[in-house]
Scaffold this active site. Structure first.
Site, mmCIF file in Angstrom:
data_model
loop_
_atom_site.group_PDB
_atom_site.id
_atom_site.type_symbol
_atom_site.label_atom_id
_atom_site.label_comp_id
_atom_site.label_asym_id
_atom_site.label_seq_id
_atom_site.Cartn_x
_atom_site.Cartn_y
_atom_site.Cartn_z
ATOM 1 N N CYS A 59 3.129 -31.936 6.593
ATOM 2 C CA CYS A 59 2.027 -32.140 7.535
ATOM 3 C C CYS A 59 2.548 -32.015 8.961
ATOM 4 O O CYS A 59 3.563 -32.615 9.314
ATOM 5 C CB CYS A 59 1.426 -33.517 7.303
ATOM 6 S SG CYS A 59 0.180 -33.903 8.507
ATOM 7 N N THR B 289 3.766 -33.851 1.890
ATOM 8 C CA THR B 289 3.441 -33.703 3.322
ATOM 9 C C THR B 289 4.368 -34.489 4.239
ATOM 10 O O THR B 289 4.524 -34.137 5.411
ATOM 11 C CB THR B 289 1.996 -34.172 3.602
ATOM 12 O OG1 THR B 289 1.839 -35.486 3.076
ATOM 13 C CG2 THR B 289 0.978 -33.240 3.012
ATOM 14 N N SER C 253 6.600 -44.313 2.795
ATOM 15 C CA SER C 253 7.627 -43.286 2.737
ATOM 16 C C SER C 253 7.893 -42.701 4.122
ATOM 17 O O SER C 253 9.025 -42.539 4.544
ATOM 18 C CB SER C 253 7.152 -42.198 1.781
ATOM 19 O OG SER C 253 7.836 -41.027 1.991
ATOM 20 N N ASN C 254 6.793 -42.398 4.837
ATOM 21 C CA ASN C 254 7.014 -41.736 6.130
ATOM 22 C C ASN C 254 7.611 -42.703 7.140
ATOM 23 O O ASN C 254 8.355 -42.300 8.030
ATOM 24 C CB ASN C 254 5.737 -41.067 6.622
ATOM 25 C CG ASN C 254 4.738 -42.026 7.210
ATOM 26 O OD1 ASN C 254 4.797 -42.348 8.372
ATOM 27 N ND2 ASN C 254 3.812 -42.505 6.377
ATOM 28 N N SER D 1 0.646 -45.031 8.571
ATOM 29 C CA SER D 1 -0.260 -46.062 8.076
ATOM 30 C C SER D 1 -0.372 -47.243 9.023
ATOM 31 O O SER D 1 -0.922 -48.273 8.664
ATOM 32 C CB SER D 1 0.236 -46.574 6.723
ATOM 33 O OG SER D 1 0.327 -45.523 5.817
ATOM 34 N N CYS E 144 -2.413 -41.332 11.289
ATOM 35 C CA CYS E 144 -2.626 -39.892 11.385
ATOM 36 C C CYS E 144 -4.108 -39.633 11.122
ATOM 37 O O CYS E 144 -4.852 -40.543 10.728
ATOM 38 C CB CYS E 144 -1.769 -39.173 10.365
ATOM 39 S SG CYS E 144 -2.223 -39.600 8.687
ATOM 40 N N GLU F 205 1.260 -39.053 -3.822
ATOM 41 C CA GLU F 205 0.806 -37.723 -3.388
ATOM 42 C C GLU F 205 1.387 -36.649 -4.303
ATOM 43 O O GLU F 205 0.693 -35.712 -4.712
ATOM 44 C CB GLU F 205 1.242 -37.465 -1.943
ATOM 45 C CG GLU F 205 0.783 -36.108 -1.441
ATOM 46 C CD GLU F 205 1.410 -35.755 -0.103
ATOM 47 O OE1 GLU F 205 1.330 -36.565 0.831
ATOM 48 O OE2 GLU F 205 1.993 -34.655 -0.009
ATOM 49 N N HIS G 211 6.091 -40.556 -5.832
ATOM 50 C CA HIS G 211 5.127 -40.732 -4.743
ATOM 51 C C HIS G 211 3.728 -40.320 -5.228
ATOM 52 O O HIS G 211 3.558 -39.277 -5.860
ATOM 53 C CB HIS G 211 5.535 -39.876 -3.536
ATOM 54 C CG HIS G 211 4.783 -40.251 -2.295
ATOM 55 N ND1 HIS G 211 3.498 -39.848 -2.055
ATOM 56 C CD2 HIS G 211 5.142 -41.030 -1.239
ATOM 57 C CE1 HIS G 211 3.086 -40.337 -0.896
ATOM 58 N NE2 HIS G 211 4.079 -41.072 -0.382
ATOM 59 N N HIS H 222 -0.131 -47.604 3.152
ATOM 60 C CA HIS H 222 1.046 -48.471 3.024
ATOM 61 C C HIS H 222 1.120 -49.418 4.210
ATOM 62 O O HIS H 222 2.050 -49.376 4.997
ATOM 63 C CB HIS H 222 2.316 -47.607 2.958
ATOM 64 C CG HIS H 222 2.353 -46.724 1.761
ATOM 65 N ND1 HIS H 222 2.320 -47.196 0.471
ATOM 66 C CD2 HIS H 222 2.395 -45.380 1.654
ATOM 67 C CE1 HIS H 222 2.364 -46.192 -0.374
ATOM 68 N NE2 HIS H 222 2.393 -45.066 0.322
HETATM 69 FE FE1 F3S Z 1 -1.714 -37.977 7.399
HETATM 70 FE FE2 F3S Z 1 -2.803 -36.176 5.976
HETATM 71 FE FE3 F3S Z 1 -0.682 -35.687 7.338
HETATM 72 S S1 F3S Z 1 -2.663 -38.259 5.479
HETATM 73 S S2 F3S Z 1 0.374 -37.540 7.375
HETATM 74 S S3 F3S Z 1 -2.681 -36.122 8.128
HETATM 75 S S4 F3S Z 1 -1.096 -35.082 5.307
#
Ligand code: F3S
Length: 741
Positions: A188, A160, A217-218, A260, A12, A124, A122, A40
């Protein structure tokens, strides 16, 4: 085999920025630490380690070098500690995470309870919690919400990367539980779009590969999401994790990747699949020639896919596959409704003092050159970090702050203080907005000075430095040159004596483009003097007593400044006695009272008197020196007819030559000299003619007579005889003669 890479797969914006920052920092040659793993993704972390980047979880273990805060962000306290340790800081916090920090900090300061919907462990979430003194309620399930204490008013934000569905679900529960609730959907958009696209792809794919770190996590959430729509969903970390069995289950292979996952890793996965596919086709070569041709087509398709990823990485317009377009068309209406609903929910929940509108107003796009208001979040020796309500915080470097020389930022600023600054750079390559307080202050100061120049206003200044030909004064925070001839109405020999003095200044030349600012104190002083002078000419009159300061002494008198006018005291008016030179009476700088003797308005001349303020010595002279009294005096002048005796300054009496001695006196000098102290008897006093007649011989006779009387009284007591030995008439015939007369 058809390989479809979901749009928005891989790095991202925030992660890409953080990774770029670290690679740049490596170039600096400094010792580089990341506070926790940067992202990650084990492959990226391993590459960074090879290049010398040290992953350190605990700030206590870092003593020198550069600390990079990863995109997850950290709590406020970490910034303070990094500063205290004197470490170099590179803040790679994702701007979207920073926005959450700002929201949390703002509402926490306003007395709201903070609720974070996210995973408690987490990084964040831990970082966000650090912006409300670690007092946030962190919830991730209905059960967590059930355990919340009573909350009067709350501000809710999201990690996020949480799922939109979870957010929607928990928000609806919270809305029923808390009356005064401010909701900020901080998921996000990148995550939202990634999840949305992954879901669309999973719906049509036979196999879904989710590429990403196992701890991400994502990535895990992406996997769970895809699994809901595609049974054959596999999570892989790297190309080597792919096996033939995974791909055998279908013709459409969907690929998505966590935030990531670098693009090179996605490309590697695609190439591996391509190679596996080619090999498969080779195995069946000869059995079916058409299949070989198909293999070539698929290989070409995969290259296109890789190029597509590269194009997206570069920000070029993406060329969507037919399959992707189809999914988008299916979901577009539903998604639009979802977003609209989200917006209306937010609006509905933020209608009071801290409305969404207010907040959004502060988040409007900023431009270079724009003036922004902000609140100071932290103060260090080198910079101020300022919440300007933008997605990124503003940084004001010390050199961009206008403060008095020698002062530290902490002497002038404190956390929470409001500050205005101008945007000088939207992004310093670390995601921060660069602000300048100095530029704004200086700009406003120039405007104020220009205004003051036009209006000829007086300004307060302070002399800070002596330079060639004048001094430098600080005025309204800017440096103004004051020529030596403009410092005062009088000549100043040593300019250093002016340094440190407060100055009253008027701008006499201003040119911002040339950075030229010239000021004068003299023009103000001269104007004042002229005004006083004019007022004095109006009111001054003869006989008036007035105070003044001796400005100058000349051989014929002294000039006295009586408040704008210099009047002259002639030497003859300095004292009742003879004045040899004016310096015997006055000195320059003496503050004295004078009397106005005459005023000539046409010729602008004023005569002053000094002696007139003292009594004339001949006043009451008959009382001071009654006839018959014997007093002492000094011979001041000798003439043919006698000697003048000074009884006091300005009062001389005459001893006629006949009154000098009983003997016949032919020449006064034979008996007296100037300076002799003598006793004289006052024979006559005539104040009107200023004449006093004196006699030495009578004073002596009287004195001797008194001595004889004393002797007589002493000897008569021993003779026991009442007859006088000598009479006054016998001893002093002249006296007797005068007495007889
Ligand atoms: Fe990436 Fe920032 Fe969104 S790190 S996932 S752009 S909150």
């Amino acid at each position: 085999m058809d390989i479809i890479v979901s749009p928005k797969s891989g790095f991202c914006f925030g992660v890409k920025k953080a990774v770029d920052i670290v690679y740049d920092a490596i170039e600096s040659g400094d010792k580089v630490y990341t506070l926790g793993p940067l992202i990650h993704n084990p492959q990226v972390i391993s590459d960074l380690k090879k290049r010398g980047v040290i992953v350190e979880e605990n700030l206590d273990n870092i003593h020198t070098g550069t600390v990079i805060i990863r995109s997850h962000g950290v709590g406020q306290d970490i910034y303070r500690r990094i500063d205290e340790k004197g470490l170099k800081l590179i803040d790679a916090t994702c701007p979207f995470v920073k926005r959450i920090h700002n929201i949390v900090y703002k509402y926490w300061k306003a007395g709201f309870d903070i609720i974070i919907i996210g995973e408690i462990k987490h990084p964040e979430v831990i970082g966000i919690n650090g912006w409300c003194n670690n007092e946030a309620h962190i919830v991730y399930s209905e059960e967590d919400i059930a355990e919340l204490p009573y909350i009067d008013r709350a501000c809710v934000v999201a990690q996020t990367t949480i799922m939109q569905t979870k957010w929607n679900e928990l928000i609806s529960i919270l809305k029923n539980k808390i009356k005064d609730i401010k909701i900020f959907d901080t998921i996000c958009n990148t995550t939202y779009v990634r999840q949305k696209e992954a879901k669309k792809l999973a719906k049509i794919a036979d196999v879904m590969l989710v590429i990403g770190g196992r701890n991400s996590s994502n990535t895990q959430k992406l996997y769970n999401l895809c699994k809901m729509y595609c049974n054959n969903t596999f999570a892989i970390e790297k190309a080597e994790d792919i096996n033939k069995n995974m791909l055998d289950t279908g013709n459409i292979i969907g690929i998505t990747a966590g935030a990531s996952t670098p693009n090179w890793l996605i490309e590697e996965v695609i190439r591996t699949m391509d190679n596996m596919n080619k090999k498969n086709n080779m195995d069946i070569e000869g059995k079916d020639e058409n299949n070989l041709n198909n293999g070539n087509v698929e290989s070409e398709t995969n290259e296109k896919t890789i190029n597509h990823i590269k194009a997206e990485e570069k920000g070029e317009t993406e060329e969507k596959t037919e399959a992707t377009k189809k999914i988008e068309d299916e979901d577009i209406e539903a998604n639009t409704q979802n977003i609209n609903q989200q917006d209306s929910d937010l609006t509905e929940n933020t209608t009071d003092d801290f409305s969404m509108e207010d907040f959004e107003n502060t988040l409007i796009d900023i431009k270079t050159g724009q003036i922004v208001n902000g609140k100071i979040l932290s103060v260090s020796n080198d910079e101020l970090i300022v919440n300007i309500g933008y997605k990124s915080d503003g940084i004001i470097k010390k050199e961009d702050v206008l403060i008095e020389e020698g002062k530290e930022l902490s002497d002038v600023f404190e956390v929470g203080q409001e500050i205005r600054a101008v945007v000088t750079k939207l992004n310093d390559n670390e995601g921060n907005v660069i602000l300048s307080h100095r530029q704004l202050e200086e700009s406003e100061a120039w405007n104020r000075l220009k205004d003051a120049y036009n209006k000829k206003e007086e300004l307060k200044g302070k002399c800070i430095e002596a330079v060639k030909g004048g001094v430098i004064a600080s005025v309204e925070g800017l440096k103004a040159f004051v020529p030596a001839s403009h410092i005062s109405t009088r000549y100043i020999e040593d300019l250093e004596t002016v340094v440190g003095q407060d100055m009253r200044l008027r701008i006499i030349e201003i040119d911002r483009h040339k950075n030229r600012l010239v000021a004068s104190q003299k023009v103000i002083l001269e104007e004042e003097r002229r005004a006083k002078e004019e007022a004095l000419w109006e009111t001054i009159e003869e006989g008036q007593k007035i105070k003044g300061v001796v400005k100058n002494i000349v051989n014929f008198g002294a000039f006295v400044d009586i408040g704008g006018i210099d009047g002259l005291i002639h030497i003859s008016d300095l004292a009742w006695t003879h004045v040899e030179k004016p310096e015997d009476v006055l000195s320059v700088g003496d503050e004295i009272e004078v009397v106005v003797l005459s005023v000539d308005r046409e010729r602008k001349r004023v005569s002053l008197g000094y002696k007139q303020l003292f009594p004339h010595p001949w006043d009451d002279v008959d009382k001071k020196y009654p006839v018959g009294s014997i007093i002492k005096g000094t011979v001041s002048r000798i003439t043919d007819f006698g000697a003048f005796i000074e009884l006091e300054p300005g009062v001389d009496g005459l001893v006629h030559i006949s009154e000098i001695s009983e003997e016949r006196v032919n020449k006064v000098e034979d008996y007296l000299s100037v300076g002799d102290e003598v006793e004289v008897k006052v024979l006559d006093v005539n104040p009107a003619d200023r004449r006093i007649s004196l006699s030495i011989k009578e004073a002596q006779a009287e004195k001797e007579f008194k001595n004889l009387k004393k002797e007589e009284s002493r000897t008569s007591s021993s003779h026991d005889n009442n007859e006088p030995i000598i009479s006054m008439g016998e001893f002093f015939p002249q006296q007797k003669k005068e007495d007889n007369e």
